[in-house]
Design a protein around this motif. Sequence first.
Motif, PDB file in Angstrom:
ATOM      1  N   LEU A 115       0.673  -1.385  -0.301  1.00 38.23           N
ATOM      2  CA  LEU A 115      -0.319   0.314   0.069  1.00 38.23           C
ATOM      3  C   LEU A 115       0.732   1.375   0.046  1.00 38.23           C
ATOM      4  CD1 LEU A 115      -2.812  -0.757   2.538  1.00 38.23           C
ATOM      5  CD2 LEU A 115      -3.107  -0.840   0.492  1.00 38.23           C
ATOM      6  N   THR A 124       0.544   8.253   3.254  1.00 42.15           N
ATOM      7  CA  THR A 124      -0.281   7.102   2.161  1.00 42.15           C
ATOM      8  C   THR A 124      -2.265   8.152   2.551  1.00 42.15           C
ATOM      9  OG1 THR A 124       1.277   6.044   1.553  1.00 42.15           O
ATOM     10  CG2 THR A 124      -0.802   5.170   1.367  1.00 42.15           C
ATOM     11  N   ALA A 127      -2.937  11.146   1.555  1.00 44.89           N
ATOM     12  CA  ALA A 127      -3.215  11.314   0.238  1.00 44.89           C
ATOM     13  C   ALA A 127      -4.073  10.569   0.177  1.00 44.89           C
ATOM     14  CB  ALA A 127      -1.614  10.973  -0.388  1.00 44.89           C
ATOM     15  N   GLY A 128      -4.907   9.715   0.325  1.00 46.82           N
ATOM     16  CA  GLY A 128      -5.985   8.818   0.047  1.00 46.82           C
ATOM     17  C   GLY A 128      -6.939   8.969   1.255  1.00 46.82           C
ATOM     18  N   ALA A 132      -7.837   5.256   2.702  1.00 46.64           N
ATOM     19  CA  ALA A 132      -6.585   4.650   2.593  1.00 46.64           C
ATOM     20  C   ALA A 132      -6.408   4.481   4.066  1.00 46.64           C
ATOM     21  CB  ALA A 132      -5.452   5.983   1.750  1.00 46.64           C
ATOM     22  N   THR A 136      -5.223   0.945   5.586  1.00 52.98           N
ATOM     23  CA  THR A 136      -4.028   0.452   6.344  1.00 52.98           C
ATOM     24  C   THR A 136      -4.747  -0.068   7.424  1.00 52.98           C
ATOM     25  OG1 THR A 136      -3.072   2.506   5.757  1.00 52.98           O
ATOM     26  CG2 THR A 136      -2.322   1.731   7.344  1.00 52.98           C
TER      27      THR A 136
END
Length: 147
Positions: A115, A124, A127-128, A132, A136
């Motif tokens: 990921l 991450t 940004a997601g 995200a 995660t």
Amino acid sequence: MARIEPAHPTPLAPMGPEDAVSLAGIEPARIARVSATAYSRIAAAWRLGNEAAAQLLDISPRTFARMKTGDWSGRLSRDQLMRVSAATGLYKGLHLYFSDELADRWVIMPNTGPLFGGQPPVETMIAGGLPAMLATRTYVDALRGGA
């Protein structure tokens, strides 16, 4: 930073529909205050700066700074409450899988997992957004055999 302990000491006990918690009847301001306090503690444990902590929750750094001091009486959107929930679940999953020190550093360490592409998981997740964060959390749950 002290660990955030679960309300019930059976972290791996299966949960069914009868265990669901309803927030109906609890005033939104109280939910927001408790969520802000919990998130502030998690952000501190993860050593996130105000900017990163605010971006992860999708709020302004100034709002996050007020949340940290307890001088905040705002509301959180459904999306923001879900982000707090995802962060809380991730925090718990990391502490079940790693030592406390590693669990608290994990989100800011470069990660070669599928990921993250060599970036720290927090980048991450920022940004997601919420998808995200949930991915995660699922990733960490899968690592420890809980997904």
